[in-house]
Motif scaffolding. Structure first.
Motif, PDB file in Angstrom:
ATOM      1  N   THR A  62     -26.957  23.047 -12.657  1.00 10.69           N
ATOM      2  CA  THR A  62     -27.658  22.097 -11.790  1.00 10.69           C
ATOM      3  C   THR A  62     -28.270  22.814 -10.592  1.00 10.69           C
ATOM      4  O   THR A  62     -29.408  22.562 -10.198  1.00 10.69           O
ATOM      5  N   ASN A  65     -31.336  24.594 -11.490  1.00 13.29           N
ATOM      6  CA  ASN A  65     -32.474  23.679 -11.564  1.00 13.29           C
ATOM      7  C   ASN A  65     -33.339  23.791 -10.321  1.00 13.29           C
ATOM      8  O   ASN A  65     -34.555  23.771 -10.390  1.00 13.29           O
ATOM      9  N   LEU A 255     -28.443   3.955 -16.297  1.00 11.72           N
ATOM     10  CA  LEU A 255     -28.403   5.399 -16.084  1.00 11.72           C
ATOM     11  C   LEU A 255     -28.291   6.145 -17.411  1.00 11.72           C
ATOM     12  O   LEU A 255     -28.832   7.232 -17.561  1.00 11.72           O
ATOM     13  N   ASN A 259     -31.265   8.986 -19.621  1.00  8.91           N
ATOM     14  CA  ASN A 259     -30.961  10.207 -20.359  1.00  8.91           C
ATOM     15  C   ASN A 259     -31.273  10.082 -21.841  1.00  8.91           C
ATOM     16  O   ASN A 259     -30.840  10.905 -22.632  1.00  8.91           O
ATOM     17  N   ASN A 280     -36.881  13.170 -21.143  1.00 13.54           N
ATOM     18  CA  ASN A 280     -36.169  14.095 -22.027  1.00 13.54           C
ATOM     19  C   ASN A 280     -37.013  14.521 -23.226  1.00 13.54           C
ATOM     20  O   ASN A 280     -36.862  15.633 -23.729  1.00 13.54           O
ATOM     21  N   ILE A 283     -39.170  17.204 -21.781  1.00 16.83           N
ATOM     22  CA  ILE A 283     -38.385  18.425 -21.572  1.00 16.83           C
ATOM     23  C   ILE A 283     -38.170  19.159 -22.888  1.00 16.83           C
ATOM     24  O   ILE A 283     -38.384  20.370 -22.994  1.00 16.83           O
ATOM     25  N   ALA A 295     -40.283  22.795 -17.998  1.00 14.48           N
ATOM     26  CA  ALA A 295     -39.198  21.940 -18.478  1.00 14.48           C
ATOM     27  C   ALA A 295     -38.131  21.800 -17.394  1.00 14.48           C
ATOM     28  O   ALA A 295     -37.587  20.717 -17.173  1.00 14.48           O
ATOM     29  N   THR A 296     -37.835  22.919 -16.697  1.00 15.72           N
ATOM     30  CA  THR A 296     -36.856  22.867 -15.612  1.00 15.72           C
ATOM     31  C   THR A 296     -37.328  21.946 -14.501  1.00 15.72           C
ATOM     32  O   THR A 296     -36.536  21.177 -13.941  1.00 15.72           O
ATOM     33  N   SER A 299     -36.692  18.523 -15.483  1.00 18.36           N
ATOM     34  CA  SER A 299     -35.257  18.275 -15.448  1.00 18.36           C
ATOM     35  C   SER A 299     -34.799  18.007 -14.009  1.00 18.36           C
ATOM     36  O   SER A 299     -33.962  17.132 -13.764  1.00 18.36           O
ATOM     37  N   LEU A 302     -35.877  14.515 -13.093  1.00 21.30           N
ATOM     38  CA  LEU A 302     -34.944  13.542 -13.670  1.00 21.30           C
ATOM     39  C   LEU A 302     -33.677  13.451 -12.828  1.00 21.30           C
ATOM     40  O   LEU A 302     -33.196  12.364 -12.493  1.00 21.30           O
ATOM     41  N   PHE A 303     -33.153  14.623 -12.460  1.00 19.24           N
ATOM     42  CA  PHE A 303     -31.939  14.680 -11.646  1.00 19.24           C
ATOM     43  C   PHE A 303     -32.132  13.917 -10.337  1.00 19.24           C
ATOM     44  O   PHE A 303     -31.326  13.060  -9.974  1.00 19.24           O
ATOM     45  N   VAL A 306     -32.421  10.115 -10.804  1.00 16.57           N
ATOM     46  CA  VAL A 306     -31.139   9.471 -11.067  1.00 16.57           C
ATOM     47  C   VAL A 306     -30.321   9.377  -9.781  1.00 16.57           C
ATOM     48  O   VAL A 306     -29.716   8.347  -9.485  1.00 16.57           O
ATOM     49  N   VAL A 307     -30.328  10.455  -8.970  1.00 17.00           N
ATOM     50  CA  VAL A 307     -29.582  10.431  -7.709  1.00 17.00           C
ATOM     51  C   VAL A 307     -30.117   9.319  -6.809  1.00 17.00           C
ATOM     52  O   VAL A 307     -29.357   8.508  -6.269  1.00 17.00           O
TER      53      VAL A 307
ATOM     54  N   PRO B 113     -27.360  13.625 -14.534  1.00 18.60           N
ATOM     55  CA  PRO B 113     -27.719  14.195 -15.833  1.00 18.60           C
ATOM     56  C   PRO B 113     -27.504  15.706 -15.849  1.00 18.60           C
ATOM     57  O   PRO B 113     -27.792  16.373 -14.859  1.00 18.60           O
ATOM     58  N   ALA B 115     -28.092  19.630 -16.428  1.00 25.13           N
ATOM     59  CA  ALA B 115     -29.320  20.434 -16.330  1.00 25.13           C
ATOM     60  C   ALA B 115     -29.486  21.225 -17.617  1.00 25.13           C
ATOM     61  O   ALA B 115     -29.100  22.384 -17.712  1.00 25.13           O
ATOM     62  N   THR B 118     -31.548  24.866 -17.772  1.00 29.37           N
ATOM     63  CA  THR B 118     -30.960  26.044 -17.142  1.00 29.37           C
ATOM     64  C   THR B 118     -29.591  26.383 -17.738  1.00 29.37           C
ATOM     65  O   THR B 118     -29.114  27.498 -17.577  1.00 29.37           O
TER      66      THR B 118
END
Lengths: 324, 270
Positions: A62, A65, A255, A259, A280, A283, A295-296, A299, A302-303, A306-307, B113, B115, B118
């Motif tokens: 993470t 990321n 949530l 994903n 996704n 990605i 792609a990162t 990602s 997305l992270f 969601v947060v 989610p 990662a 990575t």
């Protein structure tokens, strides 16, 4: 090092508490002794393996990321250089970033609504413990057990223009029906969300059933004596009491579908014209093309989404529970 | 009126919503390639299910995929349950602010989610890319939060007096955990086992990234079988594979459904 650190703070935590109750401080043995015993009986060392796994396989990637989203890491060259916000700019310019983000949010919202409406309806319908209802509950839970990829293929075969559904409808009407259920740029996302909800509605049903079963009988009795109709009793008394089940079911559906991947991949692969391309899917596809940094970046988006979504959502749903 | 209508509605819903899609799977799995070209609800004129299973067994490498799925699932689920329970015990029993921060960190994975891109880079650096060990680690990392969350909630309902009695008898933490706590966790661990087995057994997304092609697993091979027929859809093979792959889980579920359903309901709403 971690162990020494936690012990230190644990002692301080005890001091804080003892400050509030000065009487306890005078007791022989004191707080230091108690905390030492706590440390000996529940040693922090037991945390180390779990946190090692979490650290290596969850937190570290993470963290990566946030680093590799700002590089040109790709499958085409060996060195990795910083490029600043270039990936974000590229994704914004092509419209992919906000496009995929919007599609993902619409998808998650639709899934959350469908899955919970179906789940609640099934729970109310199958609430009584008859043999038929128990059998039906098992049936509705079978899709939950099956793989999402398999579910996707089943519905692709059902919904193709020359698929089973059109065939059956055509046989009834006596004409050829060739509706492309999965080929519409506006409605396909709704169809795919319905499939996702179909797969998971059994789980929501179970959660709502559990909520209905633990409801105190006397409250319902009181409503009945007051002359409330079944419909009114449900919406005025029983539904508000389901609030904790709603929190759990809505949050996991919303949530979880952020994903999502398998069902969309198996039914539409993101099409038609990328109108079902959730994050996704993007990605997966971009990674397959060797564009690792892009792609990162997705990602990371997305992270962050969601947060930003999770904490207000859970807080709002929790507040609903407190009204009771 | 409503009471008399209810069974009729239930039967109709089960037949339409569950029966129809599952019938499509079984009927198509029984057909020859020519008959299955455009999938419909008709009965196969002649049942080819066994031939199809034989073909899928070879083309989809079912034995290897089954072994690969088990090789990843069993250690991942066992590991995450043991390590997660150990951590949950401490997190449930110690109450300082530092430990509540640790607890928040440990359960953050329920919402956040993974990662996935990575992770691949990290596994390459660790030399674990494409290996079963790497995949097991990734699954453990993803589902650790779920285990810690459920088990911590459960341990808080276990009175500490039980532990104290054992400590008076001279048992150390390892013994207290192994002899007192772990056996008491059986119901919550059963529920967690079922859920995580379901997720790992059916996962294809993370498997794509981590092992993509280097180990056979059932969902990966199903995807391969389905993609191989890009221009000539092999619906009979796809659905035969779906039957072969889903049967173990569906049979386990139907046999143990009463315990599974009660376990999940008691775990979900407290």
């Amino acid at each position: 090092m971690a162990v020494a650190g936690d012990a230190d703070i644990a002692v301080r935590g005890d001091d804080r508490r003892s400050g509030r109750s000065p009487a306890r401080r005078g007791r022989p043995g004191g707080q230091g002794g108690q905390s030492r015993r706590e440390r000996a009986n529940h040693p922090g060392l037991f945390l180390v393996p779990a946190f090692a796994v979490l650290g290596i396989f969850f937190f570290l990637p993470t963290l990566f990321n946030f680093v590799y989203a700002f590089t040109d890491w790709s499958g085409f060259k060996s060195e990795i250089d910083f490029v600043g916000f270039k990936n974000f700019r590229d994704l914004t310019v092509t419209g992919t970033l906000f496009g995929s983000l919007r599609i993902t949010l619409v998808y998650a919202l639709l899934v959350a609504i469908f899955q919970n409406v179906f789940g609640l309806a099934l729970a109310v319908l199958l609430e009584r413990d008859t043999r038929l209802n128990r059998f039906a509950r098992v049936c509705f839970f079978i899709p939950v057990v099956m793989s999402a990829l398999a579910v996707g293929y089943i519905f692709q075969a059902l919904l193709k223009p020359d698929g089973a559904l059109n065939g059956a409808v055509g046989a009834v009407l006596g004409t050829d029906v060739t509706i492309a259920w999965l080929g519409d740029t506006t409605w396909t996302i709704v169809v795919v969300a319905l499939i996702h909800a179909w797969k998971w509605m059994g789980l929501s049903m179970l959660i709502y059933l559990a909520g209905l079963k633990t409801m105190p009988e006397d409250i319902l009795e009181a409503a009945r004596i007051d002359g409330a109709s079944a419909w009114k009793a449900f919406w005025a008394v029983r539904f508000p009491l389901l609030a904790p089940a709603v929190t759990f079911s809505v949050a996991t559906a919303l949530l979880g579908s952020m994903n999502g991947f398998d069902i969309v991949q198996a039914t539409t692969e993101g099409g038609p014209a990328r109108t079902t391309e959730i994050l996704n899917i993007f990605i997966y596809r971009t990674f397959g093309q060797g564009l690792f940094a892009q792609a990162t970046t997705m990602s990371l988006i997305l992270f962050l989404t969601v947060v930003l979504l999770a904490f207000p959502l859970i807080r709002t749903l929790r507040k609903r529970e407190e009204v009771l | 009126m409503a009471a008399r209508l209810q069974p009729v509605v239930v039967v109709i819903l089960v037949v339409v919503l569950i029966g129809v899609p599952l019938w499509l799977v079984v009927a198509t799995a029984g057909k020859s390639q020519g008959e299955a070209l455009t999938p419909d609800f008709s009965l196969p004129t002649e049942w080819h299910l066994l031939d199809n299973i034989g073909e899928v067994w070879d083309r989809g490498r079912v034995p290897a995929a089954f072994a690969g799925s088990m090789l990843v699932m069993v250690p991942a689920v066992f590991g995450v349950l043991v390590l997660g329970s150990m951590a949950a015990w401490i997190l449930a029993r110690r109450s300082s602010r530092f430990f509540s921060v640790l607890y928040a960190g440990a359960i953050s994975g329920i919402v956040l989610p993974p990662a996935v891109v990575t992770i691949v880079l990290l596994l390459r650096q660790l030399g674990l890319a494409g290996t079963a060990v790497g995949m097991i680690g990734v699954y453990m990392g993803i589902y650790m939060s779920t285990v810690v969350f459920f088990v911590t909630g459960f341990i808080r309902t276990i009175p500490t007096q039980l532990e104290e009695a054992a400590r008076v008898d001279g048992a150390g933490p390892v013994k207290v955990f192994g002899r007192i706590i772990l056996p008491l966790l059986r119901p919550v661990l059963a529920t967690a086992t079922i859920l995580i087995c379901l997720y790992v057994w059916n996962d294809v997304f993370y498997a794509f990234f981590v092992i993509g092609g280097r180990i056979d697993t059932l969902p990966l091979n199903l995807f391969q079988v389905a993609s191989a027929g890009l221009y000539l859809n092999n619906w009979h093979l796809i659905f035969t594979y779906v039957v072969v792959m889903s049967l173990p889980l569906v049979v386990v579920f139907v046999v143990a459904q009463r315990r599974i359903i009660s376990g999940i309901t008691s775990g979900a709403v407290k």
